[in-house]
Design an enzyme around this catalytic site. Sequence first.
Site, PDB file in Angstrom:
ATOM      1  N   PRO A   1       1.086  12.398   1.651  1.00 29.13           N
ATOM      2  CA  PRO A   1       0.897  12.541   0.209  1.00 29.13           C
ATOM      3  C   PRO A   1      -0.369  11.819  -0.242  1.00 29.13           C
ATOM      4  CG  PRO A   1       3.165  11.944   0.724  1.00 29.13           C
ATOM      5  CD  PRO A   1       2.386  11.807   1.995  1.00 29.13           C
ATOM      6  N   GLU A   2      -1.213  12.527  -0.993  1.00 28.67           N
ATOM      7  CA  GLU A   2      -2.418  11.924  -1.528  1.00 28.67           C
ATOM      8  C   GLU A   2      -2.225  11.693  -3.025  1.00 28.67           C
ATOM      9  OE1 GLU A   2      -5.988  13.857  -0.228  1.00 28.67           O
ATOM     10  OE2 GLU A   2      -5.362  13.904   1.862  1.00 28.67           O
TER      11      GLU A   2
END
Length: 270
Positions: A2-3
């Site tokens: 996840p960014e």
Amino acid sequence: MPELPEVEVSRMGITPHVVGQTVSRIVVRNPQLRWPVPAEIRQIEGQVIRRVSRRAKYLLLETDIGYAIVHLGMSGNLRVLPADMPPQKHDHVDLVLASGEVLRYNDPRRFGAWLWQQPADAMHQVLGKLGPEPLDAAFSAEYLVEKAKGKRTAIKQLIMDNQVVVGVGNIYANESLFSAGIHPKRAAGQVSRQRLEKLVAEIKAVLAFAIEQGGTTLKDFKQADGKPGYFAQELLVYGKAGQPCPRCDKPLSEVKIGQRATVYCSDCQK
């Protein structure tokens, strides 16, 4: 992994369910994540969650006496579920809420984290050396010009340095550099002011659009309601090595920069 957009989408998804709710108890099934879950985090029991904020890729669950710092790691996710829902494999932490719901943290690889910070203490070390948020005014063309000045570092590595700017992970660095027409291996100090202005604008636009689309689901990310993010359908270059460039039709090239896969067009990016 996840960014920033995926973490921001998670923040928006859980906020209506947890803000204003009292934490009845915290259940830590596996205290050994990326770092050990500190015993002090149990202070959150009996506290009202006043706000859910984000700093870089960390979520902050804020109460009157301190806040839990949550990082999703490479494969973590937060789900809001009925409190009587039986835990599944890799469900490591629960915040049981007085509402009858539970904020449940699942992380197959256990590279995420749950930490605790009291307001009177110095800023937690994981937050202490972070650069500006990319969507804030502090991340400007003037700022990036100053950071790039004289640097031989590849421009892609510079914008992925969390001490320069937070949250521009590999996916969004690829996309922003393509949209700005800048070769990812070009030395940061050799990129003109005009092109850096374009890059800042594209980073902001790409990240904002990704958040609007619910993030990017490639392998592990799901929103708080279990739905996937849809920005993957909008990707122009990331993960598309060998496919035609969406601008000139030349096959996209791939190279490793800082051990990260980097896809670009050798004609459109200079």
